[in-house]
Write a protein that holds these residues in place. Structure first.
Motif, PDB file in Angstrom:
ATOM      1  N   SER A  36       0.790  -1.229   0.000  1.00  0.00           N
ATOM      2  CA  SER A  36       0.000   0.000   0.000  1.00  0.00           C
ATOM      3  C   SER A  36       0.822   1.279   0.000  1.00  0.00           C
ATOM      4  O   SER A  36       0.313   2.332  -0.371  1.00  0.00           O
ATOM      5  CB  SER A  36      -0.963   0.026   1.197  1.00  0.00           C
ATOM      6  OG  SER A  36      -0.257   0.213   2.402  1.00  0.00           O
ATOM      7  N   VAL A 140      -5.788   0.040   1.646  1.00  0.00           N
ATOM      8  CA  VAL A 140      -6.943   0.179   2.521  1.00  0.00           C
ATOM      9  C   VAL A 140      -6.564   1.276   3.504  1.00  0.00           C
ATOM     10  O   VAL A 140      -5.600   1.148   4.255  1.00  0.00           O
ATOM     11  CB  VAL A 140      -7.253  -1.144   3.253  1.00  0.00           C
ATOM     12  CG1 VAL A 140      -8.426  -0.962   4.210  1.00  0.00           C
ATOM     13  CG2 VAL A 140      -7.546  -2.239   2.253  1.00  0.00           C
ATOM     14  N   ASP A 141      -7.303   2.374   3.451  1.00  0.00           N
ATOM     15  CA  ASP A 141      -6.921   3.555   4.231  1.00  0.00           C
ATOM     16  C   ASP A 141      -8.176   4.320   4.642  1.00  0.00           C
ATOM     17  O   ASP A 141      -9.262   3.728   4.697  1.00  0.00           O
ATOM     18  CB  ASP A 141      -5.923   4.423   3.443  1.00  0.00           C
ATOM     19  CG  ASP A 141      -6.355   4.680   2.010  1.00  0.00           C
ATOM     20  OD1 ASP A 141      -7.568   4.929   1.792  1.00  0.00           O
ATOM     21  OD2 ASP A 141      -5.500   4.657   1.108  1.00  0.00           O
ATOM     22  N   SER A 142      -8.055   5.603   4.924  1.00  0.00           N
ATOM     23  CA  SER A 142      -9.197   6.385   5.419  1.00  0.00           C
ATOM     24  C   SER A 142     -10.365   6.436   4.454  1.00  0.00           C
ATOM     25  O   SER A 142     -11.489   6.759   4.858  1.00  0.00           O
ATOM     26  CB  SER A 142      -8.763   7.813   5.776  1.00  0.00           C
ATOM     27  OG  SER A 142      -7.954   7.820   6.926  1.00  0.00           O
ATOM     28  N   ARG A 143     -10.149   6.104   3.204  1.00  0.00           N
ATOM     29  CA  ARG A 143     -11.245   6.063   2.236  1.00  0.00           C
ATOM     30  C   ARG A 143     -12.172   4.886   2.490  1.00  0.00           C
ATOM     31  O   ARG A 143     -13.295   4.860   2.020  1.00  0.00           O
ATOM     32  CB  ARG A 143     -10.700   5.970   0.811  1.00  0.00           C
ATOM     33  CG  ARG A 143      -9.861   7.154   0.403  1.00  0.00           C
ATOM     34  CD  ARG A 143      -9.178   6.907  -0.925  1.00  0.00           C
ATOM     35  NE  ARG A 143      -8.175   5.855  -0.778  1.00  0.00           N
ATOM     36  CZ  ARG A 143      -7.537   5.271  -1.779  1.00  0.00           C
ATOM     37  NH1 ARG A 143      -7.812   5.623  -3.018  1.00  0.00           N
ATOM     38  NH2 ARG A 143      -6.634   4.344  -1.555  1.00  0.00           N
ATOM     39  N   ASN A 144     -11.680   3.904   3.221  1.00  0.00           N
ATOM     40  CA  ASN A 144     -12.421   2.669   3.457  1.00  0.00           C
ATOM     41  C   ASN A 144     -13.104   2.692   4.814  1.00  0.00           C
ATOM     42  O   ASN A 144     -12.522   3.106   5.809  1.00  0.00           O
ATOM     43  CB  ASN A 144     -11.482   1.465   3.381  1.00  0.00           C
ATOM     44  CG  ASN A 144     -10.750   1.428   2.054  1.00  0.00           C
ATOM     45  OD1 ASN A 144      -9.678   2.001   1.951  1.00  0.00           O
ATOM     46  ND2 ASN A 144     -11.320   0.785   1.068  1.00  0.00           N
ATOM     47  N   VAL A 145     -14.334   2.190   4.864  1.00  0.00           N
ATOM     48  CA  VAL A 145     -15.110   2.148   6.093  1.00  0.00           C
ATOM     49  C   VAL A 145     -14.376   1.348   7.175  1.00  0.00           C
ATOM     50  O   VAL A 145     -14.461   1.674   8.355  1.00  0.00           O
ATOM     51  CB  VAL A 145     -16.513   1.531   5.825  1.00  0.00           C
ATOM     52  CG1 VAL A 145     -17.286   1.344   7.102  1.00  0.00           C
ATOM     53  CG2 VAL A 145     -17.278   2.392   4.848  1.00  0.00           C
ATOM     54  N   SER A 146     -13.622   0.336   6.790  1.00  0.00           N
ATOM     55  CA  SER A 146     -12.943  -0.505   7.778  1.00  0.00           C
ATOM     56  C   SER A 146     -11.863   0.247   8.554  1.00  0.00           C
ATOM     57  O   SER A 146     -11.467  -0.182   9.631  1.00  0.00           O
ATOM     58  CB  SER A 146     -12.332  -1.736   7.102  1.00  0.00           C
ATOM     59  OG  SER A 146     -11.349  -1.345   6.165  1.00  0.00           O
TER      60      SER A 146
END
Length: 168
Positions: A36, A140-146
């Motif tokens: 990432s 997978v970062d702040s753009r992702n709900v997780s």
């Protein structure tokens, strides 16, 4: 044994303990598992993280930070948004508070890939940070709900250097 020698010995032992223990509280080494942050940090690299509290209080745009997620996982990402900012991405271009953000560390994407990166306006609330991986298509970062916005207290520290054990 005289009092002077006794105290000198105690201070010497205390100084040695401090010398050997302090690094464990101020810096940590983390192995990178994933792509990432490519092309800045690669899978298998190691990063040295400064964990001092003042470092977490002095974050700046583009700092690379280590974060401890709610599930205990530790990740490394780049700060792109700070409390009070408004972010959005159009055609692969990041806008912060209405201004284009120069991201020289990001690779160039095709027009089709750029459309996959878009996100609507996002306001960052007080005490939170917006982070993204440099490899935007595989992060997978702040753009992702997780993951979402990162609370300040979940920031472990700032990456101060990186190194590779296997340069191939």
């Amino acid at each position: 044994m005289s009092n002077k020698r006794k105290y000198t010995k105690i201070y010497g032992v205390a100084a040695l303990l401090l010398l050997f223990c302090l690094p464990f509280f101020t810096v940590s080494i983390y192995g990178i598992d994933g792509v990432s942050m490519e092309t800045t940090i690669y899978d298998g690299d190691y990063v040295l993280v400064n964990k001092l509290k003042y470092v977490r209080n002095d974050l700046r745009y583009t700092n690379i930070i280590a974060i401890k997620l709610e599930n205990g996982e530790k990740i490394v990402k780049r700060v792109v948004g700070m409390p009070g900012d408004t972010l959005k991405m159009e055609n692969g271009v990041l806008y912060r508070n209405g201004n284009v953000v120069n991201e020289a560390y990001i690779e160039h994407y095709t027009d089709e890939q750029k459309s996959l990166l878009n996100f609507n306006e996002y306001h960052i609330t007080s005490g939170y940070y917006f982070v993204m991986g440099d490899n935007r298509l595989n992060s997978v970062d702040s753009r992702n709900v997780s993951i979402g916005l990162i609370p300040k207290e979940d920031i472990i520290g700032r990456v101060i250097t990186q190194y590779t054990l296997n340069p191939n």
